[in-house]
Design a protein around this motif. Structure first.
Motif, mmCIF file in Angstrom:
data_model
loop_
_atom_site.group_PDB
_atom_site.id
_atom_site.type_symbol
_atom_site.label_atom_id
_atom_site.label_comp_id
_atom_site.label_asym_id
_atom_site.label_seq_id
_atom_site.Cartn_x
_atom_site.Cartn_y
_atom_site.Cartn_z
ATOM 1 N N GLY A 7 0.778 -1.231 0.000
ATOM 2 C CA GLY A 7 0.000 0.000 0.000
ATOM 3 C C GLY A 7 0.807 1.276 0.000
ATOM 4 O O GLY A 7 0.240 2.369 -0.077
ATOM 5 N N ARG A 18 -3.431 4.095 2.241
ATOM 6 C CA ARG A 18 -3.847 3.056 3.175
ATOM 7 C C ARG A 18 -2.896 1.880 3.057
ATOM 8 O O ARG A 18 -2.782 1.274 1.988
ATOM 9 N N SER A 20 -1.747 -1.956 4.152
ATOM 10 C CA SER A 20 -2.350 -3.219 4.580
ATOM 11 C C SER A 20 -1.253 -4.185 4.983
ATOM 12 O O SER A 20 -0.151 -4.163 4.419
ATOM 13 N N CYS A 21 -1.558 -5.029 5.918
ATOM 14 C CA CYS A 21 -0.610 -6.061 6.351
ATOM 15 C C CYS A 21 -1.395 -7.344 6.585
ATOM 16 O O CYS A 21 -2.241 -7.399 7.484
ATOM 17 N N VAL A 22 -1.112 -8.337 5.759
ATOM 18 C CA VAL A 22 -1.786 -9.624 5.867
ATOM 19 C C VAL A 22 -0.894 -10.587 6.629
ATOM 20 O O VAL A 22 0.288 -10.752 6.291
ATOM 21 N N ARG A 71 -8.415 -3.340 12.120
ATOM 22 C CA ARG A 71 -8.046 -4.753 12.007
ATOM 23 C C ARG A 71 -9.260 -5.567 11.599
ATOM 24 O O ARG A 71 -10.358 -5.347 12.095
ATOM 25 N N ASP A 72 -9.044 -6.498 10.710
ATOM 26 C CA ASP A 72 -10.079 -7.440 10.284
ATOM 27 C C ASP A 72 -9.570 -8.836 10.621
ATOM 28 O O ASP A 72 -8.759 -9.403 9.878
ATOM 29 N N LYS A 75 -9.908 -11.647 8.061
ATOM 30 C CA LYS A 75 -8.958 -11.624 6.954
ATOM 31 C C LYS A 75 -7.515 -11.610 7.446
ATOM 32 O O LYS A 75 -6.597 -11.508 6.628
ATOM 33 N N THR A 77 -5.861 -9.303 8.737
ATOM 34 C CA THR A 77 -5.276 -8.119 8.128
ATOM 35 C C THR A 77 -5.404 -6.921 9.062
ATOM 36 O O THR A 77 -6.448 -6.724 9.690
ATOM 37 N N TYR A 79 -4.825 -2.661 8.987
ATOM 38 C CA TYR A 79 -4.736 -1.539 8.062
ATOM 39 C C TYR A 79 -4.222 -0.299 8.793
ATOM 40 O O TYR A 79 -4.444 -0.137 9.993
ATOM 41 N N GLN A 81 -4.735 3.593 7.874
ATOM 42 C CA GLN A 81 -5.220 4.679 7.031
ATOM 43 C C GLN A 81 -4.461 5.935 7.410
ATOM 44 O O GLN A 81 -4.501 6.369 8.563
ATOM 45 N N CYS A 95 5.067 -3.560 9.235
ATOM 46 C CA CYS A 95 4.099 -4.106 10.177
ATOM 47 C C CYS A 95 4.790 -5.166 11.033
ATOM 48 O O CYS A 95 5.759 -5.794 10.603
#
Length: 125
Positions: A7, A18, A20-22, A71-72, A75, A77, A79, A81, A95
């Protein structure tokens, strides 16, 4: 635990990005997920963290009101922002994830064992 950050990019001052970190390989969601950044010639510094318990969030003073971590868990993941970006936000953003970390250590990068590869954020003036 493997972390994949994405991102980053080049943006003008005042713009947004934004990150993202998976995460993969985590045995549970009971990890603190955090973002750090490192500018050339400087030490890695804490940016923000999301605690698994209650979703408590933490920010360094310089980004409060401009950055939002979320955080999700479904997923795996986290984020970041980033709004109202400034040239001084320019850095490589990493991350990190850590289980069993105490609150007083969340802001210290030395207490994290799991790191993503970093994503470059450049803010032009």
């Amino acid at each position: 635990v493997q972390l994949q950050a994405s991102g980053g990019g080049l943006v003008q001052a005042g713009g947004s990005l934004r990150l993202s970190c998976v995460a993969s390989g985590m045995s549970s969601s009971r990890h603190v997920m955090s973002w750090f950044r490192q500018a050339p010639g400087k030490e890695r510094e804490f940016v923000s963290a999301h605690h698994w318990s209650g979703g408590r969030t933490f920010y360094t003073d310089s980004v409060k009101g401009r950055f939002t971590i979320s955080r999700d868990n479904g997923k795996n993941t986290v984020y970041l922002q980033m709004d109202s970006l400034k040239p001084e936000d320019t850095a490589v953003y990493y991350c990190a994830a850590q289980a069993g970390i105490i609150l007083s250590s969340i802001r210290n990068y030395r207490h994290y064992d799991n790191w993503g590869q970093g994503t470059q954020v450049t803010v032009s003036s």
